[in-house]
Scaffold this motif. Structure first.
Motif, mmCIF file in Angstrom:
data_model
loop_
_atom_site.group_PDB
_atom_site.id
_atom_site.type_symbol
_atom_site.label_atom_id
_atom_site.label_comp_id
_atom_site.label_asym_id
_atom_site.label_seq_id
_atom_site.Cartn_x
_atom_site.Cartn_y
_atom_site.Cartn_z
ATOM 1 N N ALA A 1 0.834 -1.209 0.000
ATOM 2 C CA ALA A 1 0.000 0.000 0.000
ATOM 3 C C ALA A 1 0.867 1.257 0.000
ATOM 4 N N GLU A 2 1.955 1.241 0.762
ATOM 5 C CA GLU A 2 2.864 2.399 0.788
ATOM 6 C C GLU A 2 3.550 2.560 -0.566
ATOM 7 N N MET A 3 3.877 1.445 -1.196
ATOM 8 C CA MET A 3 4.491 1.513 -2.522
ATOM 9 C C MET A 3 3.491 2.053 -3.545
ATOM 10 N N MET A 4 2.260 1.558 -3.485
ATOM 11 C CA MET A 4 1.249 1.969 -4.462
ATOM 12 C C MET A 4 0.915 3.455 -4.336
ATOM 13 N N ALA A 5 1.121 4.034 -3.158
ATOM 14 C CA ALA A 5 0.885 5.469 -2.991
ATOM 15 C C ALA A 5 1.836 6.284 -3.862
ATOM 16 N N CYS A 6 2.922 5.683 -4.290
ATOM 17 C CA CYS A 6 3.901 6.364 -5.155
ATOM 18 C C CYS A 6 3.588 6.201 -6.638
ATOM 19 N N ASP A 7 2.593 5.399 -6.956
ATOM 20 C CA ASP A 7 2.220 5.151 -8.356
ATOM 21 C C ASP A 7 1.369 6.307 -8.863
ATOM 22 N N THR A 8 2.029 7.374 -9.258
ATOM 23 C CA THR A 8 1.318 8.588 -9.663
ATOM 24 C C THR A 8 0.588 8.438 -10.992
ATOM 25 N N THR A 9 0.995 7.476 -11.813
ATOM 26 C CA THR A 9 0.341 7.283 -13.107
ATOM 27 C C THR A 9 -0.829 6.304 -13.029
ATOM 28 N N GLY A 10 -0.909 5.542 -11.927
ATOM 29 C CA GLY A 10 -2.000 4.589 -11.760
ATOM 30 C C GLY A 10 -1.870 3.334 -12.594
ATOM 31 N N ASP A 11 -0.672 3.062 -13.130
ATOM 32 C CA ASP A 11 -0.501 1.888 -13.983
ATOM 33 C C ASP A 11 -0.030 0.639 -13.237
ATOM 34 N N LYS A 12 0.048 0.725 -11.913
ATOM 35 C CA LYS A 12 0.477 -0.375 -11.052
ATOM 36 C C LYS A 12 1.916 -0.802 -11.326
ATOM 37 N N ILE A 13 2.697 0.144 -11.838
ATOM 38 C CA ILE A 13 4.137 -0.053 -12.038
ATOM 39 C C ILE A 13 4.826 1.202 -11.523
ATOM 40 N N LEU A 14 5.821 1.007 -10.675
ATOM 41 C CA LEU A 14 6.603 2.149 -10.201
ATOM 42 C C LEU A 14 7.789 2.336 -11.143
ATOM 43 N N SER A 15 7.744 3.403 -11.925
ATOM 44 C CA SER A 15 8.826 3.706 -12.854
ATOM 45 C C SER A 15 10.030 4.220 -12.087
ATOM 46 N N SER A 16 11.155 4.330 -12.772
ATOM 47 C CA SER A 16 12.357 4.843 -12.104
ATOM 48 C C SER A 16 12.128 6.266 -11.586
ATOM 49 N N ASP A 17 11.367 7.072 -12.323
ATOM 50 C CA ASP A 17 11.063 8.433 -11.865
ATOM 51 C C ASP A 17 10.194 8.416 -10.606
ATOM 52 N N GLU A 18 9.189 7.538 -10.580
ATOM 53 C CA GLU A 18 8.327 7.430 -9.401
ATOM 54 C C GLU A 18 9.124 6.914 -8.199
ATOM 55 N N LEU A 19 10.010 5.958 -8.443
ATOM 56 C CA LEU A 19 10.835 5.411 -7.371
ATOM 57 C C LEU A 19 11.738 6.489 -6.776
ATOM 58 N N LYS A 20 12.357 7.276 -7.644
ATOM 59 C CA LYS A 20 13.229 8.360 -7.172
ATOM 60 C C LYS A 20 12.435 9.398 -6.389
ATOM 61 N N ALA A 21 11.263 9.754 -6.900
ATOM 62 C CA ALA A 21 10.443 10.768 -6.246
ATOM 63 C C ALA A 21 9.999 10.323 -4.856
ATOM 64 N N CYS A 22 9.840 9.016 -4.675
ATOM 65 C CA CYS A 22 9.404 8.492 -3.375
ATOM 66 C C CYS A 22 10.564 8.191 -2.440
ATOM 67 N N GLY A 23 11.768 8.383 -2.898
ATOM 68 C CA GLY A 23 12.918 8.194 -2.026
ATOM 69 C C GLY A 23 13.441 6.775 -1.941
ATOM 70 N N PHE A 24 13.109 5.941 -2.913
ATOM 71 C CA PHE A 24 13.649 4.586 -2.934
ATOM 72 C C PHE A 24 15.163 4.651 -3.076
ATOM 73 N N THR A 25 15.858 3.837 -2.310
ATOM 74 C CA THR A 25 17.309 3.738 -2.442
ATOM 75 C C THR A 25 17.638 2.700 -3.514
ATOM 76 N N ALA A 26 18.859 2.717 -3.996
ATOM 77 C CA ALA A 26 19.291 1.736 -4.992
ATOM 78 C C ALA A 26 19.152 0.315 -4.441
ATOM 79 N N ASP A 27 19.464 0.135 -3.163
ATOM 80 C CA ASP A 27 19.343 -1.189 -2.550
ATOM 81 C C ASP A 27 17.894 -1.653 -2.484
ATOM 82 N N GLN A 28 16.976 -0.732 -2.205
ATOM 83 C CA GLN A 28 15.561 -1.093 -2.161
ATOM 84 C C GLN A 28 15.060 -1.468 -3.552
ATOM 85 N N ILE A 29 15.498 -0.745 -4.557
ATOM 86 C CA ILE A 29 15.093 -1.068 -5.927
ATOM 87 C C ILE A 29 15.587 -2.465 -6.295
ATOM 88 N N LYS A 30 16.841 -2.761 -5.996
ATOM 89 C CA LYS A 30 17.401 -4.086 -6.297
ATOM 90 C C LYS A 30 16.638 -5.191 -5.576
#
Length: 84
Positions: free
Chosen positions: A36-65
């Motif tokens: 649910a916290e991840m989906m709050a970052c899905d600004t496009t509503g496509d159920k995919i967190l893009s690299s831009d959405e991930l960066k905007a939400c503060g995902f670290t490189a380790d979290q992405i991996k």
């Protein structure tokens, strides 16, 4: 006593580092990132967190991996459900 003080200080620093690693994603402050916290970052509503959405939400490189199993730079709903 000095050893105990040092161990307590290290434990506190570790806890702060863990909380900081959750970044902006961990809205409820439990140290974990829920779907649910991840989906709050899905600004496009496509159920995919893009690299831009991930960066905007503060995902670290380790979290992405941890979540990006197919290494395409985004995190899909199925990758979120699979967890890190």
């Amino acid at each position: 006593m000095k050893l105990v003080t040092t161990l307590v200080a290290l434990t506190l620093v570790s806890g702060v580092a863990l909380a900081a690693s959750a970044g902006k994603m961990d809205k409820n402050g439990d140290g974990k990132i829920s779907k649910a916290e991840m989906m709050a970052c899905d600004t496009t509503g496509d159920k995919i967190l893009s690299s831009d959405e991930l960066k905007a939400c503060g995902f670290t490189a380790d979290q992405i991996k941890m979540y990006d199993k197919n290494l395409d730079g985004s995190i899909s709903a199925s990758e979120m459900e699979a967890g890190g």
